[in-house]
Design an enzyme around this catalytic site. Structure first.
Site, short mmCIF file in Angstrom:
data_model
loop_
_atom_site.label_atom_id
_atom_site.label_comp_id
_atom_site.label_asym_id
_atom_site.label_seq_id
_atom_site.Cartn_x
_atom_site.Cartn_y
_atom_site.Cartn_z
N TYR A 81 0.82 -1.21 0.00
CA TYR A 81 0.00 0.00 0.00
C TYR A 81 0.86 1.27 0.00
CZ TYR A 81 -3.98 -3.03 1.15
OH TYR A 81 -4.94 -4.00 1.13
N LYS B 161 3.57 -15.23 1.86
CA LYS B 161 3.57 -16.09 0.68
C LYS B 161 5.03 -16.29 0.27
CE LYS B 161 0.57 -17.05 -1.98
NZ LYS B 161 -0.01 -18.40 -2.23
#
Ligand code: NAD
Length: 362
Positions: A142, A193
């Site tokens: 972000y 991940k």
């Protein structure tokens, strides 16, 4: 007597209604316990745009910095929907988080026994659920650079965001998670991940190293974020504290929130480095559809204030008392419309605040 200064930013929509109930509670605590909380009111969001032309002024920011903690209602509404992006009510909230360096967002997902049927999952799966998601709030995709949309000149455009984390950003949020786990179930699940992202691999390696160095007495497990999303629905009780990055935390914390069934019940805390001003706010927005009607549930705000007592004022016993009073009110069958159930009595925002005080007095 312990004195504290609490900066109140009610914001927009239902903000002033839910904050009035928090103030009732604060007045009760000031009269009935050995703490003295002085409140100061400031503007944020649309209310601040209307008064100062900006969603969060530098003067209000300085007042926030000088306070011991901040309690915020919610920002936004249709009135300001067409305001330029950087001047929108939500930009005020982002500025507050950024300027105060609130890098750790804590979102508990607790299922109260009385509301177990409000969850979309089976009662036996969510009963007694008590997990805490720690989301990194000031880094990651972000905020990462480069970012933007570019015109490729051949009728195509390209959108870019960058996922980026440094060791210190990972360590400081992981440290918060380990510290909190020690006071709870002593287990941290770190989600990323790392199978497909280098930033995820760094996250896993840095959390592992910090664990070995400082927190080997806390149980640590690693989980891919997509698996975590599945496990939250399959067997949420396996979790105690989940720590994850900004993007995955945004999604996983909303998913965990919905396990509890009601937006009007969900508190949050955003913490910076120890000793700086933290911000407490309900997870929900300004609910313009019910604003001014006395229908808003003030319990998410009241539970956010309980988090403030626990984390900023070190008044864990008082926080426990408020959380127990919330349970008692729910068990007594009085409900605001959002959590209304068969056989219960519907009450207004302000009657819910009164019911809470009565429960505390018992
Ligand atoms: P919302 O959370 O305001 O409302 C979603 C639904 O939940 C609505 O039906 C609302 O009536 C209900 N609801 C929310 N809080 C409630 C409460 N305490 N008691 C009873 N019912 C409640 O989300 P939205 O409608 O998507 O957004 C409305 C505005 O709020 C938008 O401008 C949005 O940008 C803003 N927003 C602000 C924050 C924040 O301040 N942190 C968070 C989310 C949305």
């Amino acid at each position: 007597m312990k004195d504290y200064i609490l900066q109140i930013l009610a914001g927009d929509g239902i903000g002033s209604e839910i904050m009035a109930e928090a103030k009732k509670l604060i007045a009760w605590l000031n009269s009935n316990t050995d703490i003295n909380i002085k409140t100061r009111d400031g503007l944020i969001g649309g209310a601040s745009i209307d008064a100062y032309g900006v969603p969060f002024s530098d003067e209000t920011l300085e007042e926030c910095r000088a306070a011991d903690a901040i309690l915020l209602g919610a920002v936004g509404g249709p009135k300001w929907a067409d305001v330029e992006y950087t001047l929108r009510p939500e930009a005020g909230l982002l500025k507050a988080r950024k300027e105060l360096e609130l890098f750790a967002n804590l979102r508990p997902a607790i299922v109260f026994d009385a509301l177990v049927d409000a969850s979309s999952l089976k009662p036996e799966i969510v009963k007694g659920l008590d997990i805490l998601i720690v989301r990194e709030l000031t880094g990651g995709v972000y905020f990462g650079e480069p970012r933007g949309i570019e015109d490729l000149g051949n009728g195509q455009r390209r959108g870019v965001n960058t996922q980026v984390y440094t060791t210190s950003e990972i360590e400081r949020v992981a440290r918060v998670a380990f510290d909190l786990a020690k006071k709870r179930g002593n287990k941290v699940t770190s989600c990323e991940k790392s199978n497909v992202m280098e930033s995820g691999l760094l996250w896993r390696e840095d959390v592992t190293a910090l664990h070995a160095k400082e927190f080997s007495d806390v149980e640590l497990e690693h989980m891919y974020a997509d698996n975590c999303a599945m496990q939250l629905l399959r067997n949420p009780s396996q979790f105690d504290v989940i720590v994850t990055d900004n993007l995955f935390g945004d999604i996983l914390s909303d998913e965990a929130a919905m396990l509890t069934g009601s937006l009007g019940m969900l508190p949050s805390a955003s913490l910076g480095i120890q000793g700086t001003t933290a911000l407490y706010e309900p997870v929900h927005g300004s609910a313009p559809d019910i604003a001014g009607q006395g229908k808003a549930n003030p319990l998410a705000t009241i539970l956010s204030f309980a988090m403030c007592l626990r984390y900023s004022f070190e008044q864990g016993d008082l926080a426990d008392r408020i959380e127990t009073a919330v349970q008692d009110v729910l068990n007594s069958g009085t409900r605001t419309p959002d959590i209304m159930a068969k056989g219960c009595t519907e009450i207004s925002t302000s009657a819910m605040g009164d019911a809470l005080i009565s429960a505390l007095e018992k």
